[in-house]
Scaffold this motif. Structure first.
Motif, PDB file in Angstrom:
ATOM      1  N   SER A  57      37.836   2.118  33.287  1.00 25.66           N
ATOM      2  CA  SER A  57      37.291   1.276  32.216  1.00 25.66           C
ATOM      3  C   SER A  57      36.774   2.152  31.080  1.00 25.66           C
ATOM      4  O   SER A  57      36.362   3.294  31.294  1.00 25.66           O
ATOM      5  CB  SER A  57      36.155   0.392  32.747  1.00 25.66           C
ATOM      6  OG  SER A  57      35.095   1.200  33.229  1.00 25.66           O
ATOM      7  N   ILE A  58      36.779   1.603  29.876  1.00 23.33           N
ATOM      8  CA  ILE A  58      36.329   2.333  28.695  1.00 23.33           C
ATOM      9  C   ILE A  58      35.630   1.354  27.770  1.00 23.33           C
ATOM     10  O   ILE A  58      36.037   0.189  27.657  1.00 23.33           O
ATOM     11  CB  ILE A  58      37.523   3.014  27.990  1.00 23.33           C
ATOM     12  CG1 ILE A  58      37.059   3.798  26.756  1.00 23.33           C
ATOM     13  CG2 ILE A  58      38.591   2.008  27.630  1.00 23.33           C
ATOM     14  CD1 ILE A  58      38.166   4.617  26.113  1.00 23.33           C
ATOM     15  N   SER A  59      34.576   1.815  27.129  1.00 23.76           N
ATOM     16  CA  SER A  59      33.811   0.933  26.255  1.00 23.76           C
ATOM     17  C   SER A  59      34.613   0.570  25.010  1.00 23.76           C
ATOM     18  O   SER A  59      35.445   1.351  24.527  1.00 23.76           O
ATOM     19  CB  SER A  59      32.498   1.613  25.844  1.00 23.76           C
ATOM     20  OG  SER A  59      32.750   2.750  25.028  1.00 23.76           O
ATOM     21  N   GLU A  60      34.372  -0.622  24.503  1.00 19.46           N
ATOM     22  CA  GLU A  60      35.077  -1.086  23.318  1.00 19.46           C
ATOM     23  C   GLU A  60      34.726  -0.228  22.108  1.00 19.46           C
ATOM     24  O   GLU A  60      35.576   0.003  21.232  1.00 19.46           O
ATOM     25  CB  GLU A  60      34.708  -2.552  23.049  1.00 19.46           C
ATOM     26  CG  GLU A  60      35.594  -3.260  22.044  1.00 19.46           C
ATOM     27  CD  GLU A  60      36.989  -3.496  22.586  1.00 19.46           C
ATOM     28  OE1 GLU A  60      37.907  -3.708  21.763  1.00 19.46           O
ATOM     29  OE2 GLU A  60      37.165  -3.477  23.829  1.00 19.46           O
ATOM     30  N   LYS A  61      33.477   0.249  22.063  1.00 19.89           N
ATOM     31  CA  LYS A  61      33.064   1.082  20.936  1.00 19.89           C
ATOM     32  C   LYS A  61      33.853   2.387  20.893  1.00 19.89           C
ATOM     33  O   LYS A  61      34.265   2.847  19.813  1.00 19.89           O
ATOM     34  CB  LYS A  61      31.564   1.389  21.031  1.00 19.89           C
ATOM     35  CG  LYS A  61      31.055   2.280  19.896  1.00 19.89           C
ATOM     36  CD  LYS A  61      29.575   2.596  20.064  1.00 19.89           C
ATOM     37  CE  LYS A  61      29.103   3.537  18.960  1.00 19.89           C
ATOM     38  NZ  LYS A  61      27.675   3.906  19.107  1.00 19.89           N
ATOM     39  N   LEU A  62      34.094   2.979  22.061  1.00 21.58           N
ATOM     40  CA  LEU A  62      34.843   4.233  22.105  1.00 21.58           C
ATOM     41  C   LEU A  62      36.296   4.000  21.696  1.00 21.58           C
ATOM     42  O   LEU A  62      36.894   4.818  20.993  1.00 21.58           O
ATOM     43  CB  LEU A  62      34.774   4.839  23.503  1.00 21.58           C
ATOM     44  CG  LEU A  62      35.479   6.194  23.698  1.00 21.58           C
ATOM     45  CD1 LEU A  62      35.038   7.202  22.658  1.00 21.58           C
ATOM     46  CD2 LEU A  62      35.221   6.720  25.111  1.00 21.58           C
ATOM     47  N   GLU A 238      33.973  12.631  24.342  1.00 21.24           N
ATOM     48  CA  GLU A 238      33.261  11.478  24.893  1.00 21.24           C
ATOM     49  C   GLU A 238      34.047  10.866  26.051  1.00 21.24           C
ATOM     50  O   GLU A 238      33.447  10.424  27.047  1.00 21.24           O
ATOM     51  CB  GLU A 238      33.055  10.434  23.791  1.00 21.24           C
ATOM     52  CG  GLU A 238      32.233   9.224  24.223  1.00 21.24           C
ATOM     53  CD  GLU A 238      30.798   9.557  24.560  1.00 21.24           C
ATOM     54  OE1 GLU A 238      30.164   8.750  25.272  1.00 21.24           O
ATOM     55  OE2 GLU A 238      30.308  10.615  24.111  1.00 21.24           O
ATOM     56  N   GLU A 242      32.661  10.526  29.984  1.00 24.51           N
ATOM     57  CA  GLU A 242      32.605   9.255  30.695  1.00 24.51           C
ATOM     58  C   GLU A 242      33.391   9.291  32.004  1.00 24.51           C
ATOM     59  O   GLU A 242      33.536   8.272  32.669  1.00 24.51           O
ATOM     60  CB  GLU A 242      33.131   8.123  29.804  1.00 24.51           C
ATOM     61  CG  GLU A 242      32.196   7.773  28.657  1.00 24.51           C
ATOM     62  CD  GLU A 242      32.556   6.450  27.996  1.00 24.51           C
ATOM     63  OE1 GLU A 242      33.521   5.792  28.471  1.00 24.51           O
ATOM     64  OE2 GLU A 242      31.866   6.069  27.031  1.00 24.51           O
TER      65      GLU A 242
END
Length: 297
Positions: A57-62, A238, A242
């Motif tokens: 999973s990865i953040s939408e911001k990244l 980043e 993560e």
């Protein structure tokens, strides 16, 4: 030397006095960033997420920050070259309006005249493209900021390299042109085709193997890759922080042309800089020889 600076100042003033040329140069980056954000953002986002394994999973911001960095790099890679062709219109205008005849009968050496065109093109193009950089940084700040101060400094240097490359290329191409119609045709061709050739609109990794090999011989490929490396370095770091494996991050970087390959070897950023500098020197030398030969003839 005093005459040289007077010519640069004269060409610079003509650029600002011609409202149509000035407006078209300034509005080009604005139009590009709107078009890129509107039409290419989704394509870049889908391409980026397709390289992420389903179990991670990865953040939408990244994701948004990475896509914004890619968009900014693509815009600047295209703008730095295409804007120089627009700015260099002064050289063709002087031919079309007959002003060059006054220079021809003056004691000013022709290489000095053409160097005046070249450096005024560099200065005016830098002004436009640093404005484009400010717009891109504002867009990246809004979407997701992962740049460091050093990254921004390196991007500023990349823009200088690309503008020098664009200025010397446009000077050679524009040298034989005698009418504004010819210049408009050349500018249209460059604006339409350069983004594809340099890998700005679509990563070269998506092209066929044969075309990839051909484009690996073009210096613009490495100029685009260089600015992508500096725009996306923080986002890649980043990703690793993560928990993404280095192999996955490398695959993502490869898909975005951050690791271009020449004859089976990965080209490092320092080598990209040397390639761009070498190209600028070679093309600059050719430009000086062309103008010197013209004076002798």
């Amino acid at each position: 030397m005093r005459t040289f600076f007077i010519l640069i100042n004269r060409n610079r003033k003509l650029f600002f006095r011609d409202k149509g040329m000035l407006l078209s140069s300034l509005i080009t980056p604005v139009i590009l960033i709107v078009l890129y954000a509107t039409f290419l953002a989704k394509v870049y986002k889908d391409s980026f997420t397709s390289n992420i394994p389903d179990f991670m999973s990865i953040s939408e911001k990244l994701i948004d920050g990475t896509v914004a960095g890619q968009l900014g790099a693509a815009l600047l890679a295209v703008s730095c070259v295409t804007v120089t062709f627009c700015v260099n219109l002064t050289m063709v205008q002087d031919r079309a309006t007959g002003v060059r005849k006054d220079f021809d009968i003056s004691p000013i050496r022709k290489p000095t005249v053409y160097l005046g065109y070249f450096f005024s093109t560099v200065f005016n193009s830098l002004m436009v493209n640093y404005l484009a950089l400010a717009l891109c940084l504002g867009y990246i700040w809004r979407m997701g900021w992962y740049l460091t101060g050093m990254d921004v400094v390196l991007v500023i240097f990349d823009i200088l390299l690309l503008v020098l490359f664009g200025a010397v290329l446009s000077s050679i191409v524009c040298y034989p042109l005698k009418t504004q119609g010819q210049m408009s045709a050349v500018g249209t061709i460059v604006s339409a085709g350069y983004g594809f050739v340099c890998g700005a609109y679509m990563p070269i990794s998506n092209f066929g193997e044969g075309l990839q090999k051909v484009l690996s011989y073009l210096p613009g490929t490495y100029g685009t890759s260089l600015i992508k490396n500096h725009m996306l370095r923080g986002a890649f770091e980043e990703l690793e922080s993560e928990g993404f494996p280095p192999e996955v991050v490398k695959n993502i970087a490869d898909s975005l042309d951050c690791n271009p390959v020449f004859r089976g070897n990965i080209v490092e950023p320092v080598h990209m800089v040397l390639i761009m500098l070498g190209t600028i020197v070679i093309l600059g030398g050719a430009y000086l020889l062309i103008t010197a030969f013209s004076e002798k003839k």
